[in-house]
Design a protein around this motif. Structure first.
Motif, PDB file in Angstrom:
ATOM      1  N   UNK A 387      49.309  -7.997  67.291  1.00 31.53           N
ATOM      2  CA  UNK A 387      50.305  -7.728  66.409  1.00 31.53           C
ATOM      3  C   UNK A 387      50.888  -6.341  66.408  1.00 31.53           C
ATOM      4  N   UNK A 388      50.228  -5.550  67.226  1.00 35.42           N
ATOM      5  CA  UNK A 388      50.402  -4.211  67.283  1.00 35.42           C
ATOM      6  C   UNK A 388      51.430  -3.764  68.395  1.00 35.42           C
ATOM      7  N   UNK A 389      51.822  -2.604  68.494  1.00 39.34           N
ATOM      8  CA  UNK A 389      52.491  -2.026  69.451  1.00 39.34           C
ATOM      9  C   UNK A 389      51.805  -0.561  69.764  1.00 39.34           C
ATOM     10  N   UNK A 390      51.694  -0.338  70.931  1.00 36.62           N
ATOM     11  CA  UNK A 390      50.789   0.946  71.340  1.00 36.62           C
ATOM     12  C   UNK A 390      51.248   2.552  70.854  1.00 36.62           C
ATOM     13  N   UNK A 391      51.724   2.557  69.671  1.00 35.73           N
ATOM     14  CA  UNK A 391      51.993   3.869  69.071  1.00 35.73           C
ATOM     15  C   UNK A 391      51.616   3.745  67.651  1.00 35.73           C
ATOM     16  N   UNK A 392      51.141   4.947  66.876  1.00 35.99           N
ATOM     17  CA  UNK A 392      50.777   4.768  65.782  1.00 35.99           C
ATOM     18  C   UNK A 392      51.821   4.990  64.938  1.00 35.99           C
ATOM     19  N   UNK A 393      51.554   5.015  63.384  1.00 40.47           N
ATOM     20  CA  UNK A 393      52.675   5.018  62.550  1.00 40.47           C
ATOM     21  C   UNK A 393      53.259   6.581  62.485  1.00 40.47           C
ATOM     22  N   UNK A 394      52.454   7.423  62.662  1.00 45.27           N
ATOM     23  CA  UNK A 394      52.685   8.982  62.957  1.00 45.27           C
ATOM     24  C   UNK A 394      53.999   9.050  64.039  1.00 45.27           C
ATOM     25  N   UNK A 395      53.646   8.538  65.049  1.00 46.99           N
ATOM     26  CA  UNK A 395      54.382   8.470  66.227  1.00 46.99           C
ATOM     27  C   UNK A 395      55.811   7.747  65.676  1.00 46.99           C
ATOM     28  N   UNK A 396      55.463   6.792  65.053  1.00 45.43           N
ATOM     29  CA  UNK A 396      57.005   5.914  64.649  1.00 45.43           C
ATOM     30  C   UNK A 396      57.804   6.500  63.582  1.00 45.43           C
ATOM     31  N   UNK A 397      57.059   7.749  63.002  1.00 40.86           N
ATOM     32  CA  UNK A 397      57.877   8.510  61.958  1.00 40.86           C
ATOM     33  C   UNK A 397      58.756   9.463  62.847  1.00 40.86           C
ATOM     34  N   UNK A 398      58.082  10.108  63.857  1.00 40.10           N
ATOM     35  CA  UNK A 398      58.538  11.014  64.830  1.00 40.10           C
ATOM     36  C   UNK A 398      59.772  10.420  65.675  1.00 40.10           C
ATOM     37  N   UNK A 399      59.618   9.067  65.814  1.00 39.75           N
ATOM     38  CA  UNK A 399      60.852   8.428  66.640  1.00 39.75           C
ATOM     39  C   UNK A 399      62.073   8.570  65.592  1.00 39.75           C
ATOM     40  N   UNK A 400      62.139   8.936  64.489  1.00 32.56           N
ATOM     41  CA  UNK A 400      63.482   9.052  63.634  1.00 32.56           C
ATOM     42  C   UNK A 400      64.186  10.169  64.073  1.00 32.56           C
ATOM     43  N   UNK A 401      63.408  11.118  64.981  1.00 28.37           N
ATOM     44  CA  UNK A 401      64.361  12.133  65.646  1.00 28.37           C
ATOM     45  C   UNK A 401      65.196  11.688  67.023  1.00 28.37           C
TER      46      UNK A 401
END
Length: 759
Positions: A387-401
């Motif tokens: 059910x996951x993708x190989x990044x964490x929630x912290x990296x997903x937040x950084x993807x806002x940039x």
């Protein structure tokens, strides 16, 4: 019911007719007029709509056609468009299936031919590799010619067989004709003889045509090979020339930077801002007016009056030139930065990766998951990485940039209202990466961090930290060298509604611009994941965002329209209005959160539209021509096999030297999943989660023991008040110690953010 037309040319094949199309559960199948032409299937409500209103079109080149039963069939192009159709009878259904299959084959062939013709000019390999690719393409041409020749030889063999059997048939019929038979039998034999003769003549004509085709192909094949070889050699020469030009450009750029560093003071005087005369140039394209948005439940926009435009043309031209000057200055920014720091050496930028291992096609056994959940608490159920993708929630937040350049442009705006438009576009752009991303990021461990240093490429540096485990909460801080700072504290609340899951981010996002000290805040909207139990997962964003400039009082109200099966509006639509502190509208924003956003300047507003749902009159805005402020970047090639990651997301989990031990890139379960080793990732993920639970239980025990000891110390302090002999045995603690420790910790954290991070 259908009206087929005989095609005149292969490109003009047309098939029309009435077919019943499934609309919804209330109306069921409705009668629609379908037109099949040039590989496109379009439908209309009536024949009269063909000239102006098309209700939908599907490309058959990439579509699949399936038959359900005697009258029903389905046309789908992979999930985006699906037509459930029903013919009046089985014969009518077969006619449509035949016409659709023929049109699909022709469209696929045309698309393959266009792709093949484009592949000849798409290569960018070095000259050494061009010889190999040219030899491969030449071998493919020779193979195709050999195949063509073998097929013509097969036709020649068939011709010989047809001639042989036809001659035998002719002899047999002649022998029968020579026999004395009754009149009726003789007539039949003569009729068969005539038909056999016609068949032989036709077959001979077909073979002659095939021979002519073979002769023509052989005559032109050498010419085609020569032309192909000449084009290949010309392409190689052009690419060699392009490579030389690139090297020359690199040398010139280095020489120019050296001269700029030597003459930094002179360049700073000569590159002053444009004068007032330059800012008053008027663009003729901006003289056009149009309706910035179509249907909107809150307001209506109409074209502005030309007379009003004449009175305000100078203001408009000033706005346009200001926007253009902002864009130009933004594009020239890396050069200006290099001029300001002449002592800094030019170091080549690090080449980031553009691919990750493809997602393995592992089947998910729900029964095995349910079997392992029997007798366990809900919080202790291990969820597999499927059910996951190989990044964490912290990296997903950084993807806002992903679209940080919007904040770069906002930092250069002189008007706070224009700056608000870019900030609003940035708040919408963070959702563009979620349209295909149905995977769940890894939950960060307590104390896990993620540092994204892009100062050399993009001028910003980001740091995230998981500061709470239950409830999960993360802190994010970004500092940019281009005049802005972004910070947010995010925690998530979710509600399961049976068929869908609602995710409600809690927390506030702050954007601060150092040039004018403008401080903006906003919150995120609700994310909904549909078809949790059955069906294909898809994501929708809905809700409202209020962006506030606390320095000037400006506001922007954005509305994310939720998806509705019965709505005729554009899917994923976003609308908004930028207002000053007095409530006067200055800009109208419109677009979709997965594609683009446009802004239109409001020239005049008035009340007088149609009444809304609550009996209030809508506001009518007269706007200028819309200007695109943001557009989504295309996904990398093969993104569907790489979790639909964007170009930035592909680099977030790339291994780097010097990162902190707590960085998300060092998580073993996440790295194993990225490498395609999902079984090992599941085992490692379960081990880390169990270790975190045990550490949490240990902290709870320590907290309980500390509370017990503090209670006993309080009892001793009470005794000290009454017994002076105990004061020397239990000295008092300086009350300022806890305050000093807090100040020290805060200063350390501040230095981590502004200094060397966690390295």
């Amino acid at each position: 019911m259908s009206e087929p037309k005989t095609p005149t040319t292969p490109a003009g094949d047309t098939y029309k007719g009435w077919v019943f199309k499934w609309t919804n559960y209330i109306k069921g199948y409705q009668r629609r007029w379908f037109v099949l032409s040039n590989g496109l299937l379009s439908y209309y409500r009536t024949q009269a709509e063909m000239g102006h209103t098309c209700r939908g079109t599907i490309n058959l080149a990439t579509a699949t056609i399936t038959v359900d039963d005697a009258c029903n069939f389905v046309i789908s192009n992979g999930g985006a468009q699906t037509y459930h159709l029903k013919a009046s009878c089985e014969v009518e259904r077969q006619r449509w299936i035949t016409a659709l299959e023929l049109a699909k084959a022709k469209a696929a062939n045309m698309q393959a031919e266009s792709d093949d013709s484009g592949d000849d000019f798409s290569s960018s390999s070095p000259p050494a590799a061009h010889g190999q690719s040219g030899a491969a393409q030449n071998s493919e041409v020779q193979s195709a010619l050999r195949t063509l020749g073998s097929k013509v030889e097969d036709l020649t063999t068939c011709n010989d067989l047809i001639s042989k059997h036809g001659s035998a048939l002719q002899r047999s019929l002649t022998e029968l004709d020579s026999l004395r038979l009754t009149g009726e039998a003789g007539d039949k034999i003569r009729q068969v003889t005539e038909r056999a003769t016609l068949f032989r003549i036709t077959s001979n004509a077909m073979i002659n045509a095939c021979r002519d085709f073979l002769a023509l192909a052989q005559a032109h094949s050498k010419r085609w090979q020569k032309a192909l070889q000449a084009e290949r050699e010309q392409r190689v020469r052009l690419e060699e020339t392009l490579e030389q030009l690139a090297k020359q450009h690199n040398h010139l750029e280095r020489a120019f930077r050296g001269a700029a560093q030597a003459n930094a003071s002179a360049d700073s005087k000569s590159t002053a801002g444009p004068g007032k005369g330059e800012a008053s140039d008027e663009d003729e394209d901006d003289n056009e007016f149009f309706d910035a948005m179509e249907e909107n439940p809150e307001f209506i926009t109409v074209p502005a009056d030309p007379q009003f435009h004449k009175r305000s043309s100078s203001n408009v031209s000033g706005f346009n030139s200001e926007m253009c000057s902002d864009d130009q200055s933004l594009n020239e920014e890396p050069l200006a930065m290099s001029q300001e720091s002449p002592s800094q050496e030019l170091v080549p930028l690090k080449k980031r990766r553009t691919r990750i291992p493809d997602k393995p096609n592992y089947s998910l056994n729900l029964w095995s998951i349910m079997k392992n959940c029997i007798g366990k608490e809900l919080s202790k159920i291990p969820m597999p990485v499927n059910f996951n993708e190989p990044i964490s929630m912290l990296q997903r937040l950084s993807e806002d940039l992903e679209y940080h350049e919007l904040l770069d442009k906002a930092a250069k705006c002189h008007s706070s209202l224009e700056q608000m438009c870019y900030v609003a576009a940035f708040s919408v752009s963070s959702y563009s990466t979620t349209v295909h991303r149905t995977g769940k990021p890894f939950n960060p461990l307590l104390g896990e961090t993620y540092e994204l240093d892009r100062r050399r490429e993009s001028g910003y540096r980001s740091l995230c930290e998981q500061v709470s485990h239950h409830p999960p909460a993360a802190a994010h801080h970004v500092i940019s060298d281009r005049g802005w700072t972004l910070r947010q504290e995010i925690t998530v609340a979710s509600k399961f509604r049976g068929k869908y899951l609602s995710i409600m981010p809690l927390g506030t996002i702050h954007a601060i611009f150092g040039k004018n000290n403008h401080h903006y805040t906003w919150k995120k909207v609700t994310t909904t994941v549909h078809n949790i139990i059955v069906g294909k997962l898809w994501i929708d964003q809905s809700g409202e965002i209020d962006i506030v400039n606390h320095t000037t009082g400006d506001r922007c109200h954005l509305k994310f329209a939720p998806y509705s099966y019965f709505s005729r509006d554009v899917a994923r639509k976003v609308t908004g209005v930028v207002m000053d502190k007095d409530g006067k509208a200055h800009y109208v924003l419109s677009g979709t959160w997965d594609e683009k956003m446009e802004l239109s300047r409001v020239m005049q507003s008035s009340r007088g539209g149609e009444n809304g749902t609550e009996g209030k009159q809508k506001t009518v805005y007269q706007t200028l021509k819309a200007r695109e402020v943001w557009r989504r970047n295309p996904l990398p090639d093969g993104a569907e096999t790489m979790y639909f990651f964007t170009a930035l997301a592909l680099t977030l989990n790339e291994s780097e030297d010097g990162v902190a031990p707590t960085d998300s890139r060092r998580r073993p379960d996440q790295r194993l999943m990225e490498d395609g080793r999902w079984e090992e990732a599941n085992t490692e993920k379960q081990r880390l989660e169990e270790k975190q639970r045990s550490v949490r239980r240990e902290r709870e025990r320590e907290a309980a023991s500390q509370r017990t000891s503090s209670q006993s110390e309080d009892a001793v302090d009470e005794d000290c008040l009454t017994d002076p002999s105990l004061k020397s045995k239990y000295p008092t603690v300086n009350p300022s110690f806890s305050h000093c420790s807090r100040v020290f910790i805060q200063s350390i954290h501040h230095s981590l953010l502004l200094g060397h991070g966690l390295r």
